[in-house]
Design an enzyme around this catalytic site. Structure first.
Site, PDB file in Angstrom:
ATOM      1  CB  CYS A  80      -1.840   3.804   9.854  1.00 54.84           C
ATOM      2  SG  CYS A  80      -3.235   4.357  10.957  1.00 54.84           S
TER       3      CYS A  80
ATOM      4  NE  ARG B 256      -3.473  -0.006   2.816  1.00 56.23           N
ATOM      5  CZ  ARG B 256      -4.026   0.095   4.278  1.00 56.23           C
ATOM      6  NH1 ARG B 256      -3.935  -0.949   4.974  1.00 56.23           N
ATOM      7  NH2 ARG B 256      -4.580   1.264   4.629  1.00 56.23           N
TER       8      ARG B 256
END
Length: 339
Positions: free
Chosen positions: A291, A230
């Site tokens: 995050c 990611r």
């Protein structure tokens, strides 16, 4: 940039002497009585503490509240409350990350208002002087509990711990219960004040990202807890339509790097120090944890604490990638991808 960091540091004002004494005294009573002396606690330590802490509705003494914070990514299919009802530590309450938040924000897990936080604590039957031990689902191990622990600390709750972890609690044969929990009486919880030095907003992170590498700019380390795929932009985000990638100059520190592969417990301090050293993370420089939505960023923060990094100059980007990917403009080139 230098002016902003100066303003941030000047905001780190200590609590009044009286407040510090009260907080310290209350915490020491609970820790000394029940034996919980570190932020991370083992199943054995929690079990012994709960045995010493006789629960009674009539008692006004500090109590230990196991607090389940199970949460799963939106594309997982599982629900945290279901795992709590299926199996939990006796007398545990459930903290719902999807409910105790800023309900007016378009981003999933922004911090709640002080009023909403206090209301949630009252309904959970938690008093200001109670000791809280937050834990995760046994399926994921350490994952979302540090976020709830960090939230409690950000609102000044004096005695907070994280269990390392519920999977070990179950595997080592400590007691559990299931089904609907017993009702708890609503209690008084004073209106807290958010410690704003623990949080960083989008506008400042954007400014930092633009200035990193420029002459005279102080280095701020942005640590990203998402998976490497990611972060690189090669794997999709769990939220449909959201671009993957990373904040310029950020450092990939996947949660998986911080956990034992089999038990999903946070690694010992020595191993965590090795992980951070391998990524050239400097304890003397400011750190921002990020995050997907601000949940697993708190795992990085907990790992930094366990590894002995100073708490000063450490903040969490509450909106994290979900906010970043939606708010930066294409012309700014602030979504980076790398192979």
């Amino acid at each position: 940039m230098l002016a902003r960091l100066s303003n941030f540091r000047s905001s780190l004002r200590p609590l009044s002497t009286l407040s510090c004494v009260r907080t310290f005294a209350t915490s020491r009573v609970a820790m000394g009585q029940y034996g919980l002396e570190t932020y991370l606690v083992s199943p054995a330590e929690l079990d012994q503490a709960l045995k010493r802490n006789v629960s009674s509705k009539l008692s006004t003494a500090p109590k230990i509240v196991p607090l389940c914070a199970s949460w799963f990514l939106p594309n997982d299919g599982r629900v945290g409350k279901d795992t709590y009802l299926a199996e939990r530590i006796p007398r545990a309450q459930f903290f719902d990350l999807d409910a105790v938040k800023d309900s007016h924000s378009p981003y999933p897990h922004m911090l709640p208002s002080a009023e909403d936080f206090a209301v949630a604590m009252r309904k959970l039957g938690i008093r200001r002087h109670d000791s809280i031990v937050v834990y995760d689902s046994k399926e994921l191990g350490i994952f979302s509990a540090p976020r709830v622990g960090w939230t409690l600390q950000a609102f000044g709750h004096p005695n907070v711990h994280v269990l390392n972890n519920f999977r070990r609690w179950v595997e080592e044969g400590y007691p559990t219960e299931s089904g609907s929990p017993a009702a708890v009486d609503e209690v008084d919880y004073p209106m807290p004040q958010l410690d704003k030095t623990k949080v960083v907003a989008f506008e400042e992170v954007r400014e930092i990202a633009k200035e990193q590498g420029l002459e005279g700019a102080e280095e701020v380390q942005i640590l990203d807890a998402r998976s490497l795929g990611r972060w690189k932009g090669t794997d999709p985000e769990p939220r449909e339509g959201l671009s993957s990638g990373h904040i310029p100059h950020s450092i990939s520190v996947p949660v998986s790097d911080l956990l034992d592969a089999s038990t999903k417990t946070l690694l010992p301090a020595a191993k965590l120090k090795e992980v951070f050293a391998s990524k050239n993370i400097d304890a003397s420089k400011p750190i921002i944890a990020s995050c997907g939505t601000g949940v697993t960023a708190a795992v990085i923060d907990a790992a930094l604490t366990e590894a002995g990094f100073p708490t000063e100059q450490r903040r969490l980007y509450d909106g994290s990638w979900t906010e970043w990917a939606q708010r930066v403009k294409p012309s700014e080139s602030l979504i980076r991808k790398s192979e």
